[in-house]
Design an enzyme around this catalytic site. Structure first.
Site, PDB file in Angstrom:
ATOM      1  N   CYS A  66       0.816  -1.223   0.000  1.00 56.43           N
ATOM      2  CA  CYS A  66       0.000   0.000   0.000  1.00 56.43           C
ATOM      3  C   CYS A  66       0.849   1.272   0.000  1.00 56.43           C
ATOM      4  O   CYS A  66       0.345   2.351  -0.290  1.00 56.43           O
ATOM      5  CB  CYS A  66      -0.926   0.015   1.202  1.00 56.43           C
ATOM      6  SG  CYS A  66      -2.013  -1.395   1.224  1.00 56.43           S
ATOM      7  N   HIS A 114      -2.975   7.408   1.989  1.00 53.08           N
ATOM      8  CA  HIS A 114      -3.469   6.094   1.568  1.00 53.08           C
ATOM      9  C   HIS A 114      -4.867   5.878   2.153  1.00 53.08           C
ATOM     10  O   HIS A 114      -5.096   6.080   3.343  1.00 53.08           O
ATOM     11  CB  HIS A 114      -2.501   5.013   2.056  1.00 53.08           C
ATOM     12  CG  HIS A 114      -3.019   3.630   1.890  1.00 53.08           C
ATOM     13  ND1 HIS A 114      -3.614   3.200   0.724  1.00 53.08           N
ATOM     14  CD2 HIS A 114      -3.054   2.574   2.753  1.00 53.08           C
ATOM     15  CE1 HIS A 114      -3.989   1.934   0.868  1.00 53.08           C
ATOM     16  NE2 HIS A 114      -3.657   1.539   2.088  1.00 53.08           N
ATOM     17  N   ASN A 131     -10.149   0.096  -0.268  1.00 53.51           N
ATOM     18  CA  ASN A 131      -8.689   0.162  -0.245  1.00 53.51           C
ATOM     19  C   ASN A 131      -8.137  -0.525  -1.501  1.00 53.51           C
ATOM     20  O   ASN A 131      -8.195  -1.745  -1.603  1.00 53.51           O
ATOM     21  CB  ASN A 131      -8.193  -0.532   1.031  1.00 53.51           C
ATOM     22  CG  ASN A 131      -6.682  -0.543   1.155  1.00 53.51           C
ATOM     23  OD1 ASN A 131      -5.966  -0.218   0.205  1.00 53.51           O
ATOM     24  ND2 ASN A 131      -6.203  -0.933   2.318  1.00 53.51           N
TER      25      ASN A 131
END
Ligand code: ACO
Length: 321
Positions: A112, A248, A278
């Site tokens: 990520c 993020h 996500n």
């Protein structure tokens, strides 16, 4: 000082949408639980679209907005940890599809944190005078990675891609920082489909992504404010000078906790995770592209990006639009 300016942005998400009610038909969950704990309402899920296909669509949009020819691109970096093929890498597939015949391409696996690491890598090449025009992409097919019987993880992720074209120009240097804590790696593991038995107990042989959710949560809310402050200390820029904090998009509560720790109004922390969930390395460039296309950026504005995730890793950068 030579720095990489963003000439254009692009993004792509697959058209197939799965909302929280759809998830409730697959695992024992519900819309209220998912929204309250994460802020997620829907996610876009790839059907036939591959990681490199999504990366290519995002790249073409970024190139179109940049007004450059593909032959001007000298490097393609794709941040991904979920590409269907290990090689050829997604970046070489993008390079072929967009006809960037003068570019070298490679993938960067930073989970990520990947897009921010790739952006910083590109900036380092540009400020060293080695490359002038770099295409940086974050692209993920997380739906292939998750265990669709594990309600604690499958509800969190989505698929998509985002891209930026960077071009060497005179400007303020980009400030950056990045860290890893491999000791905490077991908190978030993604297993190769070919090695499902690797380091797994019998009980979780089918788990592609395994996560200590609360451990990751605590790590993120501590480390993201720390790295933002570390980056600000390198410059004469203060927290108040930052227009937006582009973080993020893992969880609304993580972003709210970061804003609170920094004593900064949440309105400066844009979010789109309600729509996309996500998408790992793709969250930051998809958000950048949405904000750009809404006209939210002006030249000279100071922006902070930060990513965090498996590794564990965390990284950030301060740059001028
Ligand atoms: N629906 C309904 N109930 C659920 C679900 C679900 N989808 N998932 C778990 N539960 C249940 C649990 O079984 C547990 O039940 P119990 O109390 O009967 O045992 C209860 O809900 C609470 O579970 P917790 O895991 O304690 O819930 P928590 O508040 O910690 O929320 C979450 C879980 C959302 C995963 C949270 O820990 C989190 O967001 N952590 C950060 C994880 C993250 O963002 N990871 C990605 C970042 S890194 C990257 O992007 C790769």
């Amino acid at each position: 000082m030579i720095t990489g300016k963003i000439l254009g942005t692009g993004s792509y998400v697959p058209p197939r949408v799965m909302d929280n009610d759809d998830m409730a038909r697959i695992v024992d969950t519900n819309d209220e639980w998912i929204r309250e704990r994460t802020g997620i309402g829907r996610r876009h899920i790839a059907e036939n679209e591959t990681t490199s296909y999504m990366a290519t669509r995002a790249a073409l949009r970024a190139i179109e907005q940049s007004g450059i020819a593909p032959e001007e691109i000298e490097m393609v970096i794709v941040a991904t940890s979920s590409s269907e093929t290990i090689y050829p890498c997604a970046a070489c597939e993008v390079q072929r599809e967009i006809k960037a015949e003068n570019a070298v391409g490679y993938d960067l696996n930073g989970a990520c944190t990947g897009f921010v690491l790739a952006f910083n890598t590109a900036q380092a090449y540009i400020s060293a005078g080695l490359y002038r025009t770099i295409l940086v992409i974050g692209a993920e097919s997380m739906s292939h990675m998750v265990n669709w019987t594990d309600r604690s993880t499958c509800i969190l992720f989505g698929d998509g891609a985002g891209a930026v074209v960077l071009r060497a120009q005179e400007g303020e240097p980009v400030r950056m920082a990045a860290h890893s804590d491999g000791e905490k790696g077991p908190a978030l593991k993604g297993l190769s489909r070919h090695r499902k038995d690797w380091d797994c107990k019998d009980s979780d042989k089918d788990a592609y992504i395994r996560m200590d959710g609360q451990g990751v949560f605590k790590f993120a809310v501590r480390k993201v404010p720390e790295i933002i402050e570390e980056i600000l200390e390198q410059s004469d820029v203060s927290l108040e000078d930052i227009e937006y904090f582009i973080l993020h998009q893992a969880n609304r509560r993580i972003i709210e906790a970061v804003a609170k720790r920094l004593k900064t109004d949440i309105s400066r922390f844009p979010m789109n995770l309600e729509e996309y969930a996500n998408t790992s390395a793709a969250t930051v460039p998809i958000l950048l592209d949405e904000m750009n296309r809404k006209g939210m950026f002006k030249r000279g504005q100071k922006l902070m990006m930060a990513g965090f995730g498996a590794g564990l890793t965390w990284a950030g950068c301060l740059f001028e639009w």
